[in-house]
Scaffold this motif. Structure first.
Motif, PDB file in Angstrom:
ATOM      1  N   SER A   2       5.080 -20.618 -21.603  1.00  0.00           N
ATOM      2  CA  SER A   2       3.817 -19.909 -21.815  1.00  0.00           C
ATOM      3  C   SER A   2       3.429 -19.127 -20.558  1.00  0.00           C
ATOM      4  CB  SER A   2       2.718 -20.902 -22.163  1.00  0.00           C
ATOM      5  OG  SER A   2       2.340 -21.616 -20.999  1.00  0.00           O
ATOM      6  N   LYS A   3       2.636 -18.103 -20.801  1.00  0.00           N
ATOM      7  CA  LYS A   3       2.158 -17.267 -19.680  1.00  0.00           C
ATOM      8  C   LYS A   3       1.401 -18.093 -18.658  1.00  0.00           C
ATOM      9  CE  LYS A   3       1.480 -12.406 -20.657  1.00  0.00           C
ATOM     10  NZ  LYS A   3       0.623 -11.429 -21.339  1.00  0.00           N
ATOM     11  N   GLU A   4       0.581 -19.031 -19.191  1.00  0.00           N
ATOM     12  CA  GLU A   4      -0.246 -19.865 -18.293  1.00  0.00           C
ATOM     13  C   GLU A   4       0.629 -20.713 -17.381  1.00  0.00           C
ATOM     14  OE1 GLU A   4      -1.441 -20.192 -21.978  1.00  0.00           O
ATOM     15  OE2 GLU A   4      -1.948 -18.217 -21.202  1.00  0.00           O
ATOM     16  N   LEU A   5       1.713 -21.248 -17.970  1.00  0.00           N
ATOM     17  CA  LEU A   5       2.606 -22.104 -17.192  1.00  0.00           C
ATOM     18  C   LEU A   5       3.287 -21.299 -16.081  1.00  0.00           C
ATOM     19  CD1 LEU A   5       3.695 -24.928 -16.826  1.00  0.00           C
ATOM     20  CD2 LEU A   5       5.503 -24.423 -18.465  1.00  0.00           C
ATOM     21  N   VAL A   6       3.747 -20.091 -16.435  1.00  0.00           N
ATOM     22  CA  VAL A   6       4.385 -19.218 -15.440  1.00  0.00           C
ATOM     23  C   VAL A   6       3.411 -18.931 -14.314  1.00  0.00           C
ATOM     24  CG1 VAL A   6       5.344 -16.916 -15.016  1.00  0.00           C
ATOM     25  CG2 VAL A   6       5.956 -18.149 -17.099  1.00  0.00           C
ATOM     26  N   GLU A  11       1.704 -19.764  -8.787  1.00  0.00           N
ATOM     27  CA  GLU A  11       0.652 -20.110  -7.828  1.00  0.00           C
ATOM     28  C   GLU A  11       1.082 -21.247  -6.910  1.00  0.00           C
ATOM     29  OE1 GLU A  11      -3.288 -18.814 -10.399  1.00  0.00           O
ATOM     30  OE2 GLU A  11      -2.872 -20.940 -10.076  1.00  0.00           O
ATOM     31  N   LYS A  12       1.738 -22.240  -7.516  1.00  0.00           N
ATOM     32  CA  LYS A  12       2.184 -23.409  -6.768  1.00  0.00           C
ATOM     33  C   LYS A  12       3.207 -22.989  -5.696  1.00  0.00           C
ATOM     34  CE  LYS A  12       1.886 -27.714  -6.128  1.00  0.00           C
ATOM     35  NZ  LYS A  12       0.638 -28.227  -5.612  1.00  0.00           N
ATOM     36  N   ILE A  13       4.152 -22.151  -6.093  1.00  0.00           N
ATOM     37  CA  ILE A  13       5.185 -21.693  -5.149  1.00  0.00           C
ATOM     38  C   ILE A  13       4.555 -20.860  -4.035  1.00  0.00           C
ATOM     39  CG2 ILE A  13       7.247 -20.228  -4.885  1.00  0.00           C
ATOM     40  CD1 ILE A  13       8.050 -21.130  -7.724  1.00  0.00           C
ATOM     41  N   MET A  14       3.600 -20.013  -4.430  1.00  0.00           N
ATOM     42  CA  MET A  14       2.955 -19.176  -3.415  1.00  0.00           C
ATOM     43  C   MET A  14       2.158 -20.026  -2.434  1.00  0.00           C
ATOM     44  SD  MET A  14       2.026 -15.709  -5.444  1.00  0.00           S
ATOM     45  CE  MET A  14       1.102 -15.042  -4.090  1.00  0.00           C
ATOM     46  N   GLN A  15       1.511 -21.083  -2.947  1.00  0.00           N
ATOM     47  CA  GLN A  15       0.767 -21.993  -2.068  1.00  0.00           C
ATOM     48  C   GLN A  15       1.725 -22.670  -1.083  1.00  0.00           C
ATOM     49  OE1 GLN A  15      -0.719 -25.864  -3.493  1.00  0.00           O
ATOM     50  NE2 GLN A  15      -2.739 -25.233  -2.794  1.00  0.00           N
ATOM     51  N   ARG A  16       2.885 -23.106  -1.622  1.00  0.00           N
ATOM     52  CA  ARG A  16       3.892 -23.766  -0.786  1.00  0.00           C
ATOM     53  C   ARG A  16       4.376 -22.826   0.329  1.00  0.00           C
ATOM     54  NH1 ARG A  16       7.708 -28.281  -1.192  1.00  0.00           N
ATOM     55  NH2 ARG A  16       6.514 -29.127  -2.897  1.00  0.00           N
ATOM     56  N   VAL A 199       8.224 -37.579  16.774  1.00  0.00           N
ATOM     57  CA  VAL A 199       7.237 -36.500  16.862  1.00  0.00           C
ATOM     58  C   VAL A 199       6.402 -36.705  18.120  1.00  0.00           C
ATOM     59  CG1 VAL A 199       5.207 -35.471  15.771  1.00  0.00           C
ATOM     60  CG2 VAL A 199       7.105 -36.243  14.361  1.00  0.00           C
ATOM     61  N   LYS A 200       6.181 -35.614  18.849  1.00  0.00           N
ATOM     62  CA  LYS A 200       5.380 -35.699  20.066  1.00  0.00           C
ATOM     63  C   LYS A 200       4.117 -34.852  19.949  1.00  0.00           C
ATOM     64  CE  LYS A 200       9.557 -36.624  22.599  1.00  0.00           C
ATOM     65  NZ  LYS A 200      10.446 -36.341  21.429  1.00  0.00           N
ATOM     66  N   ASN A 201       3.221 -35.040  20.908  1.00  0.00           N
ATOM     67  CA  ASN A 201       1.966 -34.284  20.902  1.00  0.00           C
ATOM     68  C   ASN A 201       2.222 -32.790  20.843  1.00  0.00           C
ATOM     69  OD1 ASN A 201       0.194 -36.423  20.965  1.00  0.00           O
ATOM     70  ND2 ASN A 201       0.141 -36.506  23.200  1.00  0.00           N
ATOM     71  N   ASN A 202       1.330 -32.098  20.106  1.00  0.00           N
ATOM     72  CA  ASN A 202       1.372 -30.648  20.054  1.00  0.00           C
ATOM     73  C   ASN A 202       2.513 -30.071  19.246  1.00  0.00           C
ATOM     74  OD1 ASN A 202      -0.439 -28.791  20.806  1.00  0.00           O
ATOM     75  ND2 ASN A 202      -0.071 -29.015  23.005  1.00  0.00           N
ATOM     76  N   GLU A 203       3.233 -30.922  18.524  1.00  0.00           N
ATOM     77  CA  GLU A 203       4.230 -30.385  17.591  1.00  0.00           C
ATOM     78  C   GLU A 203       3.515 -30.039  16.278  1.00  0.00           C
ATOM     79  OE1 GLU A 203       8.150 -32.494  19.550  1.00  0.00           O
ATOM     80  OE2 GLU A 203       7.684 -32.955  17.476  1.00  0.00           O
ATOM     81  N   GLN A 204       4.286 -29.768  15.245  1.00  0.00           N
ATOM     82  CA  GLN A 204       3.659 -29.310  14.013  1.00  0.00           C
ATOM     83  C   GLN A 204       4.163 -30.075  12.793  1.00  0.00           C
ATOM     84  OE1 GLN A 204       4.690 -25.149  14.462  1.00  0.00           O
ATOM     85  NE2 GLN A 204       2.590 -24.679  15.047  1.00  0.00           N
ATOM     86  N   VAL A 205       3.311 -30.161  11.787  1.00  0.00           N
ATOM     87  CA  VAL A 205       3.730 -30.706  10.486  1.00  0.00           C
ATOM     88  C   VAL A 205       3.458 -29.640   9.433  1.00  0.00           C
ATOM     89  CG1 VAL A 205       3.253 -33.095  11.157  1.00  0.00           C
ATOM     90  CG2 VAL A 205       1.461 -31.768  10.008  1.00  0.00           C
ATOM     91  N   ILE A 206       4.171 -29.751   8.323  1.00  0.00           N
ATOM     92  CA  ILE A 206       3.972 -28.765   7.259  1.00  0.00           C
ATOM     93  C   ILE A 206       3.403 -29.458   6.021  1.00  0.00           C
ATOM     94  CG2 ILE A 206       5.157 -27.203   5.653  1.00  0.00           C
ATOM     95  CD1 ILE A 206       7.074 -26.609   8.004  1.00  0.00           C
ATOM     96  N   LEU A 207       2.296 -28.920   5.568  1.00  0.00           N
ATOM     97  CA  LEU A 207       1.653 -29.424   4.350  1.00  0.00           C
ATOM     98  C   LEU A 207       2.511 -28.999   3.159  1.00  0.00           C
ATOM     99  CD1 LEU A 207      -0.907 -30.830   3.307  1.00  0.00           C
ATOM    100  CD2 LEU A 207      -2.034 -28.608   3.320  1.00  0.00           C
ATOM    101  N   LEU A 208       2.844 -29.958   2.287  1.00  0.00           N
ATOM    102  CA  LEU A 208       3.708 -29.630   1.145  1.00  0.00           C
ATOM    103  C   LEU A 208       2.883 -29.354  -0.114  1.00  0.00           C
ATOM    104  CD1 LEU A 208       6.523 -32.268   1.715  1.00  0.00           C
ATOM    105  CD2 LEU A 208       6.531 -29.850   2.347  1.00  0.00           C
TER     106      LEU A 208
END
Ligand SMILES: [Zn+2]
Length: 208
Positions: A2-6, A11-16, A199-208
């Motif tokens: 369906s169009k809605e699902l696409v 949106e989900k991929i773009m957010q990622r 992991v050390k201070n000032n490194e980075q994490v990625i929100l999934l």
């Protein structure tokens, strides 16, 4: 499909993709404590004031010169630092490894949720206090200002997943979102978590 699902999938991929482009700074919280004015004065003497030695990233929060020893049934840890300003409760934040050293079975909690947490003894220069509760293992978390939360599409108290570390010591962790006007984008892990994922201070994490 369906169009809605696409639309939803897109949106989900773009957010990622957006979140990958905007990693979040991570810092490792060593064991520390927060307390009431009353507790501080008992430990350090009437009229004593905490001394700010370093402002932290979170607005208004600071590391203090004052340290104490903390004691459980099996052991003691010295030089545990106070983080100011005063709170309306006492909270001692430990790693699981600290708990094993001390002989304390502290629950994993979000900050401020100390009711029924583990007992612990605080040893200050003036006297010691046996607290009936207050020791917790802080739930790993990300601080967001409301505007930052909106940009990342997260809500207060939502549990999200982040990717931490680099292969072969990387991993995905569930992390609590804390959103407040006086907060600023920063992920906090404890020393056990930092060590596990290198992991050390000032490194980075990625929100999934
Ligand atoms: Zn924090």
């Amino acid at each position: 499909m369906s169009k809605e699902l696409v639309k939803k999938i897109t949106e989900k991929i773009m957010q990622r993709m957006d979140r990958e482009k905007n990693p979040i700074v991570v810092n490792i919280s060593n064991r520390h404590w927060h307390c009431t004015k009353e507790t501080f004065e008992k430990l350090f003497g009437e009229g004593a004031q905490p001394t700010n030695i370093r402002n932290l990233i979170q607005p208004g929060q600071f590391a203090c010169k004052e340290t104490i020893s903390i004691r459980g049934t099996k052991g003691e840890i010295k030089k545990v630092r106070l983080i100011g300003p005063f709170r309306s409760y006492n909270q001692i934040e430990l790693s699981r490894t600290d708990c094993l050293t001390l002989g304390i079975d502290a629950p994993v909690r979000d900050s401020g949720n100390v009711k029924g947490s583990a007992p612990i003894t605080l040893v200050g220069p003036k006297r010691e206090i046996a607290l009936p509760e207050g020791a917790i293992i802080q739930m790993r978390h990300i601080h967001f200002h409301p505007s930052e939360a909106e940009n990342y599409g997260v809500k207060n108290m939502e549990v999200v997943k982040v990717r931490v570390g680099k292969p072969p010591r990387d991993g995905v962790l569930s992390v609590l979102c804390r959103v407040r006007e006086d907060m600023k984008l920063e992920c906090h892990l404890d020393t056990d978590e930092g060590n596990t994922f290198n992991v050390k201070n000032n490194e980075q994490v990625i929100l999934l």
